[in-house]
Write a protein that holds these residues in place. Structure first.
Motif, PDB file in Angstrom:
ATOM      1  N   ALA A  69       1.537   7.126 -16.249  1.00 13.16           N
ATOM      2  CA  ALA A  69       2.857   7.725 -16.461  1.00 13.16           C
ATOM      3  C   ALA A  69       2.738   9.037 -17.232  1.00 13.16           C
ATOM      4  CB  ALA A  69       3.763   6.756 -17.223  1.00 13.16           C
ATOM      5  N   ALA A  70       1.872   9.055 -18.240  1.00 16.07           N
ATOM      6  CA  ALA A  70       1.659  10.273 -19.027  1.00 16.07           C
ATOM      7  C   ALA A  70       1.095  11.384 -18.143  1.00 16.07           C
ATOM      8  CB  ALA A  70       0.721   9.990 -20.193  1.00 16.07           C
ATOM      9  N   LYS A  71       0.161  11.030 -17.270  1.00 17.35           N
ATOM     10  CA  LYS A  71      -0.426  12.027 -16.367  1.00 17.35           C
ATOM     11  C   LYS A  71       0.601  12.544 -15.364  1.00 17.35           C
ATOM     12  CE  LYS A  71      -4.621  10.969 -14.803  1.00 17.35           C
ATOM     13  NZ  LYS A  71      -5.771  10.117 -14.393  1.00 17.35           N
ATOM     14  N   GLY A  73       2.173  17.676 -22.404  1.00 14.65           N
ATOM     15  CA  GLY A  73       1.101  18.450 -23.029  1.00 14.65           C
ATOM     16  C   GLY A  73       0.092  17.616 -23.789  1.00 14.65           C
ATOM     17  N   ARG A  74       0.599  16.618 -24.539  1.00 16.67           N
ATOM     18  CA  ARG A  74      -0.284  15.741 -25.306  1.00 16.67           C
ATOM     19  C   ARG A  74       0.224  14.315 -25.232  1.00 16.67           C
ATOM     20  NH1 ARG A  74      -1.971  17.230 -31.230  1.00 16.67           N
ATOM     21  NH2 ARG A  74      -3.548  15.667 -30.739  1.00 16.67           N
ATOM     22  N   TYR A  75      -0.711  13.383 -25.264  1.00 18.92           N
ATOM     23  CA  TYR A  75      -0.373  11.959 -25.243  1.00 18.92           C
ATOM     24  C   TYR A  75      -1.079  11.300 -26.417  1.00 18.92           C
ATOM     25  CZ  TYR A  75      -0.047   7.118 -23.587  1.00 18.92           C
ATOM     26  OH  TYR A  75       0.206   5.774 -23.489  1.00 18.92           O
ATOM     27  N   LEU A  76      -0.292  10.778 -27.367  1.00 18.72           N
ATOM     28  CA  LEU A  76      -0.863  10.158 -28.565  1.00 18.72           C
ATOM     29  C   LEU A  76      -0.549   8.673 -28.586  1.00 18.72           C
ATOM     30  CD1 LEU A  76       0.594  13.148 -29.475  1.00 18.72           C
ATOM     31  CD2 LEU A  76      -0.999  12.740 -31.338  1.00 18.72           C
ATOM     32  N   LEU A 124      -9.031   5.514 -22.224  1.00 19.53           N
ATOM     33  CA  LEU A 124      -8.759   6.908 -22.593  1.00 19.53           C
ATOM     34  C   LEU A 124     -10.047   7.725 -22.667  1.00 19.53           C
ATOM     35  CD1 LEU A 124      -6.047   6.392 -25.359  1.00 19.53           C
ATOM     36  CD2 LEU A 124      -5.700   7.515 -23.155  1.00 19.53           C
ATOM     37  N   ARG A 125     -11.100   7.115 -23.185  1.00 13.65           N
ATOM     38  CA  ARG A 125     -12.374   7.841 -23.312  1.00 13.65           C
ATOM     39  C   ARG A 125     -12.984   8.199 -21.959  1.00 13.65           C
ATOM     40  NH1 ARG A 125     -14.722   4.633 -28.658  1.00 13.65           N
ATOM     41  NH2 ARG A 125     -14.103   6.249 -30.148  1.00 13.65           N
ATOM     42  N   ALA A 126     -12.561   7.482 -20.920  1.00 18.78           N
ATOM     43  CA  ALA A 126     -13.041   7.779 -19.566  1.00 18.78           C
ATOM     44  C   ALA A 126     -12.126   8.783 -18.862  1.00 18.78           C
ATOM     45  CB  ALA A 126     -13.119   6.497 -18.750  1.00 18.78           C
ATOM     46  N   GLU A 127     -11.034   9.132 -19.526  1.00 20.46           N
ATOM     47  CA  GLU A 127     -10.008  10.006 -18.937  1.00 20.46           C
ATOM     48  C   GLU A 127     -10.418  11.478 -19.038  1.00 20.46           C
ATOM     49  OE1 GLU A 127      -7.249  11.317 -16.957  1.00 20.46           O
ATOM     50  OE2 GLU A 127      -7.206   9.148 -17.221  1.00 20.46           O
ATOM     51  N   ARG A 128     -10.306  12.188 -17.911  1.00 20.17           N
ATOM     52  CA  ARG A 128     -10.740  13.587 -17.893  1.00 20.17           C
ATOM     53  C   ARG A 128      -9.589  14.592 -17.802  1.00 20.17           C
ATOM     54  NH1 ARG A 128     -14.056  11.850 -20.058  1.00 20.17           N
ATOM     55  NH2 ARG A 128     -16.181  11.267 -19.508  1.00 20.17           N
ATOM     56  N   GLU A 129      -8.384  14.118 -17.488  1.00 22.23           N
ATOM     57  CA  GLU A 129      -7.259  15.039 -17.292  1.00 22.23           C
ATOM     58  C   GLU A 129      -6.319  15.112 -18.492  1.00 22.23           C
ATOM     59  OE1 GLU A 129      -5.150  14.358 -13.570  1.00 22.23           O
ATOM     60  OE2 GLU A 129      -6.962  13.422 -12.766  1.00 22.23           O
ATOM     61  N   LEU A 130      -6.137  14.003 -19.159  1.00 28.53           N
ATOM     62  CA  LEU A 130      -5.121  13.898 -20.205  1.00 28.53           C
ATOM     63  C   LEU A 130      -5.622  14.411 -21.557  1.00 28.53           C
ATOM     64  CD1 LEU A 130      -2.259  12.667 -20.022  1.00 28.53           C
ATOM     65  CD2 LEU A 130      -3.231  10.514 -20.835  1.00 28.53           C
ATOM     66  N   ASN A 131      -4.753  15.139 -22.274  1.00 27.36           N
ATOM     67  CA  ASN A 131      -5.056  15.531 -23.652  1.00 27.36           C
ATOM     68  C   ASN A 131      -4.590  14.402 -24.572  1.00 27.36           C
ATOM     69  OD1 ASN A 131      -6.244  18.053 -23.299  1.00 27.36           O
ATOM     70  ND2 ASN A 131      -4.277  19.074 -23.109  1.00 27.36           N
ATOM     71  N   TRP A 132      -5.445  13.395 -24.724  1.00 29.49           N
ATOM     72  CA  TRP A 132      -5.065  12.199 -25.482  1.00 29.49           C
ATOM     73  C   TRP A 132      -5.600  12.228 -26.909  1.00 29.49           C
ATOM     74  CZ3 TRP A 132      -8.986   9.204 -27.487  1.00 29.49           C
ATOM     75  CH2 TRP A 132     -10.265   9.386 -26.939  1.00 29.49           C
ATOM     76  N   THR A 133      -4.947  11.455 -27.762  1.00 25.68           N
ATOM     77  CA  THR A 133      -5.406  11.208 -29.128  1.00 25.68           C
ATOM     78  C   THR A 133      -5.022   9.774 -29.472  1.00 25.68           C
ATOM     79  OG1 THR A 133      -5.094  13.519 -29.802  1.00 25.68           O
ATOM     80  CG2 THR A 133      -5.228  11.886 -31.558  1.00 25.68           C
ATOM     81  N   ALA A 171      -6.137  18.395 -34.262  1.00 26.62           N
ATOM     82  CA  ALA A 171      -7.521  18.392 -34.746  1.00 26.62           C
ATOM     83  C   ALA A 171      -8.364  17.326 -34.050  1.00 26.62           C
ATOM     84  CB  ALA A 171      -7.547  18.156 -36.253  1.00 26.62           C
ATOM     85  N   HIS A 172      -7.713  16.479 -33.235  1.00 26.33           N
ATOM     86  CA  HIS A 172      -8.443  15.362 -32.613  1.00 26.33           C
ATOM     87  C   HIS A 172      -8.079  15.219 -31.136  1.00 26.33           C
ATOM     88  CE1 HIS A 172      -8.260  14.451 -36.968  1.00 26.33           C
ATOM     89  NE2 HIS A 172      -9.484  14.010 -36.789  1.00 26.33           N
ATOM     90  N   ILE A 173      -8.244  16.315 -30.384  1.00 26.50           N
ATOM     91  CA  ILE A 173      -7.965  16.267 -28.947  1.00 26.50           C
ATOM     92  C   ILE A 173      -9.060  15.463 -28.249  1.00 26.50           C
ATOM     93  CG2 ILE A 173      -7.667  17.619 -26.820  1.00 26.50           C
ATOM     94  CD1 ILE A 173      -5.387  18.084 -28.695  1.00 26.50           C
ATOM     95  N   ARG A 174      -8.639  14.499 -27.424  1.00 25.81           N
ATOM     96  CA  ARG A 174      -9.550  13.601 -26.707  1.00 25.81           C
ATOM     97  C   ARG A 174     -10.487  12.880 -27.685  1.00 25.81           C
ATOM     98  NH1 ARG A 174      -9.876  17.812 -22.484  1.00 25.81           N
ATOM     99  NH2 ARG A 174      -8.461  17.175 -20.828  1.00 25.81           N
TER     100      ARG A 174
END
Length: 203
Positions: A83-85, A90-93, A133-142, A193-196
């Motif tokens: 859903a976030a993708k 811009g960012r998903y926390l 999330l760590r396997a995610e390449r598109e999303l700017n997650w934190t 300060a903690h993107i991906r």
């Protein structure tokens, strides 16, 4: 900024919503029961279902950031990420859990013998969310993990940040209030300060 909070009526979500509003952000407070969300300036309560991927994507579209503050067992991390993708936010926390934090190199808290059985399934689902999330390449997650004891308390604005290791105070306790957790999360949104990355907060 325009920020969506998914799970805005919960313990952490309500504090995050209040903290963002007090800083002047425009908050879309998404909850299954939006009537439970306290009336406050800059906050728009909206009804949403965490299991409705398409509906959630529509609600989040147009926001600068989205925060997921929902119980892991009551949601599907894959649907939340999708859903976030879809929303192109811009960012998903994510309000994470302490169970995935390390107490020794490669040893997660949830795998230790003394970990409470009542919280084990929730903690394991949270760890799986982080792995996705760590396997995610598109999303700017934190992913922000609280300390072991995550409870109602005071907003002191005084805390420490860490990365993947459980934080403990001098007395051996590992804790953070919902209120100070919200401060740390809002700080991260305003000063990324903690993107991906995952990080943690504690006293």
């Amino acid at each position: 900024m325009k920020i969506a909070v998914i799970g805005a009526s919960g313990n952490a979500g309500s504090r995050i919503t209040a903290e963002l509003a007090r800083r002047g952000h425009s908050v879309t407070a998404i909850a299954r029961n939006p009537e439970k969300i306290a009336a406050q300036a800059g906050v728009t309560p909206v009804k949403g279902d965490v299991m409705d991927q398409a509906g959630l994507a529509r609600l989040v579209t147009g926001h600068d950031a989205a925060i997921s503050s929902v119980h892991f067992l009551a949601s599907d991390p894959a649907k939340l990420i999708a859903a976030a993708k879809e929303s192109k936010v811009g960012r998903y926390l994510v309000v994470g859990g302490a169970g995935s934090l390390e107490v020794a190199p490669g040893v997660r808290l949830v795998t230790t013998p003394g970990f409470p059985v009542a919280y084990k399934a929730e903690a394991e689902k949270g760890a799986a969310f982080l792995d996705l999330l760590r396997a995610e390449r598109e999303l700017n997650w934190t992913f922000l993990s609280p300390s072991a004891l995550f409870v109602a308390g005071e907003r002191t604005g005084k805390f420490r940040l860490g990365t993947d290791q459980l934080l403990t105070a001098a007395d051996g306790k590992s804790s953070i209030s919902f209120e100070d957790f919200a401060v740390a999360l809002a700080d991260e949104i305003e000063r990324p300060a903690h993107i991906r990355q995952r990080f943690t907060v504690g006293y």
